[in-house]
Design an enzyme around this catalytic site. Structure first.
Site, PDB file in Angstrom:
ATOM      1  N   GLU A 261      -0.930   0.897   2.236  1.00 31.26           N
ATOM      2  CA  GLU A 261       0.232   0.481   1.685  1.00 31.26           C
ATOM      3  C   GLU A 261       1.345   1.760   2.090  1.00 31.26           C
ATOM      4  OE1 GLU A 261      -0.355  -0.528  -2.196  1.00 31.26           O
ATOM      5  OE2 GLU A 261      -1.581  -2.522  -1.336  1.00 31.26           O
TER       6      GLU A 261
ATOM      7  N   HIS B  47      -2.807   2.252  -3.152  1.00 33.98           N
ATOM      8  CA  HIS B  47      -3.627   2.010  -1.434  1.00 33.98           C
ATOM      9  C   HIS B  47      -3.452   2.602  -0.017  1.00 33.98           C
ATOM     10  CE1 HIS B  47      -4.398  -1.549  -4.531  1.00 33.98           C
ATOM     11  NE2 HIS B  47      -5.601  -0.955  -4.473  1.00 33.98           N
TER      12      HIS B  47
ATOM     13  N   GLU C  64       5.772  -4.227  -6.462  1.00 36.49           N
ATOM     14  CA  GLU C  64       4.924  -4.806  -4.662  1.00 36.49           C
ATOM     15  C   GLU C  64       6.381  -5.164  -4.291  1.00 36.49           C
ATOM     16  OE1 GLU C  64       2.020  -4.996  -4.113  1.00 36.49           O
ATOM     17  OE2 GLU C  64       1.412  -5.571  -5.863  1.00 36.49           O
TER      18      GLU C  64
END
Length: 1067
Positions: A805, A802, A984
């Site tokens: 990010e 992504h 994450e």
């Protein structure tokens, strides 16, 4: 016993309905009241199941129909009905069938002048009206007209009755038919007048709940389009807005202000975004697809009624959202079945060329390395420099082995395990002067004539004044800007480096410019953003999360409403737009200047609202009409010490960490040229909330138009006439990666470290996607050493699927730099594993400023199930490489995909477990699932102890249906990698662990008493990348299959750090 109780209750209820004796009825009502007063909901539901509702309603009807109703019976009866009716879902229907509605209305009309009796009637009506059907019937029978006789202008008498009547009316207006009737009969104007009268006279805020009740009635009516129209015609926006101006911070007015703001937001006319089309301003021809027709601009009638209640204005930290259980995959067959290969098996042979370490002889490797060392790249025309710790200026890399590793020596001065042993985060050790700050210091930290290195800068002040705008966004061709005097880019960089150079490890402006020329973008960017060219150093201070200002959302919404009803000072001038081919900005005008046409840049349009306020719109992802979140743009022409408000008005996510302490990032060119080349967190009065813009129903195929959200923040710039860059998060471009990889490759000792960079594939946009292999060279060309070299297990790490990010890339940067470092842990890792790393899975998205998608307009982390080589080449070949490794029995020990998270704090891991998924879904766990190996939890547990930013409590090992095509789930299911993870990293920071509370200098204790934790800087993110590597080593040392050779090497290399190692090896 239960039967006796049931029969006894049944006798009471039957007696209640059949008896005409007043004393008996009162006794039974008293008994029922006593039973309910000490009972629980379960007791009430039991009574309902035995017919209590019907008995009470029938008694009410029978008593009310007598010539002279007995209120000694009716009043306790009403109290019981109010209590039972709230728990009986069919109460309204029962009341309607038994004609209790009409009888209660008749009793209420008869008692308009008898407050006590009327109050009890209103309690019953409120319960009846809770059913939409019975509420509508009450409306037909004149209930609203009755209530308006009770609700009078301001008075100190009968206030309890008036409050109850407003509550009943608000419940009645949940029915759309009642709301339409209220609009048609002019009740909107009446309610506004009543509320205004109560507000003007209630100066002590004694009757706030009556005022709130009137506002709830308005809120119900204005859910209808006709209600909103009537409200606007009656100047309701102006009336309610005036109420809020002097009481936004008044806690006693909380119920009123909350209701007023909900009505104002609901009635603010919905409009399309001020864009020609919601599709991206950039388009790319995707192979084999026909480009859709751009969406038409929306008109007012495209917008459907928004029946959803607006979200409450809350300042509390409620950002964590639990996973939806209905999304869990509960089909055991789908969870455990290993799908077949998604391509012909012979195709896998092509990936053998990407695993040369398995077949090359040591002589071949040595020969190849020798050729690499003599390549022309080392002495390229682009002035390839390798910075050293000895001098801030950069020197050319020579072929002398003594130059290898100087980058690493500058960074890794203390081993990672030693830092863990000391219990201090490495990020906080990166500077002896690391402080806690919120923004640029108010007082300049250096003298007027000195930069941060102590160098005299007085002789270049004129140069700064003349060229700061020109150098702030460098051209990739010969000159920086058309407005500059003709000078070669390299000459200007040389001059700037000579006068302003501050050593930035693993960065080289010359090489960056050379790499930028090869980077291919959709619109062929010609400019390089200064922060990317010049580089970034972590600041010598940490930044705590911003404490949320109480009521900031209310203030911002109120200001938006003021713009609508008092537009006199609104400029509404477009000053920047990607959709307009002609220049929109006059350099002499009194407005900021914006620019975003550079790598990773994203700003589509800027509209000057007032002198110091701007509405900004970010670009949708290429070939998409959504995913507007990432922003990165240049702004100049500012004044120092002036607060500028920026409103990004087309964000898509329903919530954001910007509401919970996160700040955007800022880079000042003047600060960089003074030696402080740093991205910092900045901004105050930050708020993220739903606005009045909607996507048209036509654009969404007839469905209700989606909502947009505003991110608003205020920035006070450090210098006048500076050039600054603002971004959602610390940018990390594709060109920065390619520059970084080349410098890493040239900084290692090739006789010790095997570092191979190759091309996984070409992206749709024509950019190479790099694949990096890192391991240790064999100690010799003996058969045993070569055997050990070729049989090292693999670890596979990917990142940046992504593009928005960017935090994932900073974590990856820390991983890469650590793996090639001289740290003993890094040496052990290289000697025992082969690392296959794809540091950027979506180069095109990163280059073109996308937030989520690739050039095909697809989320690449939802394409792993069946990727196509011509549409998702990076995913197709990454998956092919993993399939190849599995096919030769060399599947990775750990697969981890680095991501960023916008809704949660800290760093955490998502893994996969059949057993935990079934448990969470309350499904039966079979024998095979019950015996599932739980080693997938080991690495997160290790990281929880090692990494200050990591928290185990946020980890999840559930398999969701919506995640079935992600890298984590596909690698786990198809390749059988039990330790397949997504890691994450929060965009915001930490609210748990060591970074929630960290040491601060004594003078700052008072100012930072209310700190909420640390906001992540690039240091903390890079540290997480290094800690992940350490976790991999400890994971191996804790495993039952750990070799005696590795344990011996660990003891020999770590020697002084053995205590720290032993601490983390405790089982």
């Amino acid at each position: 016993m239960a039967e006796q109780e049931g029969s006894g209750l049944q006798v009471l209820l039957n007696t209640l309905q059949s008896s005409s004796d007043k004393a008996s009825i009162l006794t039974i009502l008293q008994l029922l009241g006593d039973l309910l007063s000490v009972g629980t909901d379960q007791r009430i539901h039991y009574m309902i199941s035995k017919g209590a509702s019907e008995a009470l309603l029938q008694t009410l009807v029978d008593t009310a129909r007598t010539a002279s109703p007995d209120y000694d019976i009716l009043l306790p009866l009403f109290r019981l009905l109010a209590k039972v009716g709230l728990r009986d879902k069919k109460f309204g229907k029962k009341a309607l069938e038994l004609e209790a509605l009409d009888m209660t209305l008749i009793l209420a009309r008869k008692n308009l002048s008898h407050s006590h009796n009327l109050l009890h009637c209103l309690w019953a009506l409120r319960v009846f009206a809770s059913s939409v059907t019975t509420g509508a019937m009450l409306g037909i029978n004149g209930a609203m007209e009755l209530l308006f006789k009770v609700i009078t202008p301001y008075t100190r008498k009968r206030t309890r009755i008036i409050r109850a009547a407003t509550e009943v009316l608000a419940v009645l207006l949940k029915s759309k038919s009642n709301s339409r009737r209220a609009v048609n009969r002019g009740y909107v104007t009446s309610l506004l007048r009543l509320h205004q009268d109560w507000h003007n006279h209630d100066t002590t805020n004694t009757y706030v709940l009556i005022r709130r009740g009137l506002l709830l009635c308005l809120k119900r009516i204005t859910t209808l389009s006709s209600g909103r129209e009537a409200f606007l015609v009656a100047q309701g926006m102006e009336t309610l807005f005036s109420i809020t101006q002097n009481c936004l911070d008044n806690e006693s007015m909380e119920p009123v202000i909350s209701a007023v703001l909900q009505i104002l937001r609901q009635c603010y006319p919905k409009s399309p975004l001020p864009l020609v089309t919601t599709c991206s301003a950039y388009a790319f021809p995707v192979p084999g697809s026909i480009r859709s027709v751009p969406l038409c601009a929306a008109t007012e009638e495209d917008f459907e009624d928004d029946d959803d209640d607006e979200e409450m204005d809350r300042d509390s930290d409620l950002e964590d959202v639990k996973e939806q259980d209905d999304d869990l995959e509960t089909d055991v067959e789908k969870l455990s079945l290993k799908p077949g290969l998604d391509r012909p098996e012979e195709e896998l042979k092509q990936y053998e060329a990407m695993c040369l370490e398995l077949s090359y002889g040591f002589e071949e490797l040595e020969s190849k390395l020798g050729n690499d060392l003599n390549s022309e790249d080392i002495q390229s025309a682009y002035h390839h420099h390798i910075p050293t710790a000895a001098c801030p200026k950069q020197h050319c890399l020579n072929q002398d082995q003594s130059s290898w590793g100087k980058e690493r020596e500058d960074i890794v001065q203390t081993s990672l395990l030693s830092m863990v042993k000391m219990g201090r985060p490495t990020a906080c050790l990166s500077s002896k002067k690391r402080l806690v700050m919120n923004t640029y210091p108010n007082v300049p930290p250096v003298g007027l004539g000195m930069d941060s290195l102590g160098n005299d800068i007085s002789d270049i002040q004129d140069f700064l004044e003349e060229d700061i705008e020109a150098i702030s966004c460098s051209r990739m061709n010969a000159s920086f800007s058309n407005s500059m005097k003709p000078r070669e880019a390299v000459e200007i960089i040389d001059k700037l480096l000579h006068t302003h150079a501050k050593h930035i490890p693993f960065h080289d402006p010359y090489l960056y410019m050379a790499k930028a020329r090869r980077t291919r973008s959709v619109v062929d960017f010609k400019m390089v953003a200064f922060p990317d060219l010049w580089g970034h150093r972590p600041p010598p201070f940490s930044q705590s999360m911003l404490e949320r200002k109480r009521g900031v959302q209310r203030i911002k919404i109120s200001e938006d409403v003021r713009r609508f009803i008092q537009p006199r000072d609104v400029v509404n001038r477009v000053v920047f737009s990607l959709d307009e081919p002609w220049p929109l900005q006059d350099t002499a005008s009194n407005c900021l200047r914006f620019y975003s046409k550079f790598e990773s840049g994203n700003l589509r349009k800027a509209i000057q609202v007032r002198e110091f306020e701007y509405d900004l719109l970010v670009n949708a992802d290429v070939n998409s009409a959504q995913h507007q979140q990432w922003f990165y743009f240049k702004v100049s022409g500012m004044r120092a010490a002036v607060p500028y408000r920026f409103n990004i008005i087309n964000c898509e996510k329903p919530n954001s960490q910007f509401n919970y302490g996160m700040q955007p990032t800022l880079y000042s060119v003047r600060e960089a040229l003074l030696g402080r080349s740093t991205w910092i967190r900045t901004g105050h009065d930050i708020c993220y909330y739903k606005n009045h813009y909607r996507q048209s129903a036509a654009a969404t195929g007839g469905a209700s138009g989606k909502c947009y959200y505003t991110l608003t923040f205020t920035v006070t710039f450090p210098h006048s006439e500076d050039v600054c860059y603002l971004a959602y998060h610390y940018p990390y471009t594709y060109t920065a990666l390619m520059t970084h990889l080349e410098i890493l490759e040239k900084s290692i000792n090739p006789r010790q470290i095997y570092f191979r960079q190759e091309i996984l594939c070409q992206t749709l946009g024509g950019n190479p996607c790099p694949l990096v292999t890192i391991t240790a060279m064999p100690e010799s060309n003996s058969a045993d050493d070569l055997e050990q070299f070729r049989h090292r297990p693999y670890q596979v790490i990917t990142a940046r699927a992504h593009p928005g990010e960017s935090n994932a890339s900073w974590v990856m940067k820390g991983t890469l730099e650590f793996l090639i470092s001289n740290d003993p842990v890094a040496q052990l890792l290289r000697e025992n594993f082969i690392f296959k790393i794809i540091p950027m899975l979506n180069p095109d998205g990163v280059i073109n400023g996308n937030h989520r998608c690739s050039l095909s307009g697809e989320d690449l982390n939802r394409q792993w199930l069946s990727p196509k080589a011509h549409l998702q080449p990076t995913i197709y070949h990454a998956k092919g490489l993993l399939h190849y490794l599995s096919s030769i029995g060399r599947g990775p020990v750990v697969f981890c995909d680095f991501h960023g998270h916008s809704q949660k704090k800290n760093v955490f891991i998502y893994g996969c477990s059949i057993k935990e998924t079934l448990w969470q879904a309350n499904c039966t766990v079979g024998a095979s699932a019950a015996l599932e190996d739980i080693s997938y939890r080991t690495l997160p547990k290790i990281l929880d102890k090692l990494a200050p930013a990591f928290t185990m409590s946020s980890c999840s090992f559930l398999v969701e249906k919506s995640r079935a095509s992600t890298a984590r789930v596909v690698v786990w299911r198809e390749m059988g990698v039990s330790r397949s993870y997504t890691m994450e990293s929060s965009y915001c920071g930490c609210n748990k662990g060591p970074y929630k509370v960290f040491p601060i200098p004594q003078p700052l204790l008072t100012a930072l008493f209310n700190r909420q934790g640390l906001q992540f800087g690039t240091s903390e993110l890079e540290e997480m990348g290094a800690m992940f590597c350490l976790g991999l080593l400890i994971l191996e040392l804790k495993s039952g299959s750990c070799s005696h050779w590795l344990l011996t090497r660990a003891a020999a290399l770590l020697n002084a750090e053995e205590d720290a190692l032993d601490h983390h090896l405790q089982r």
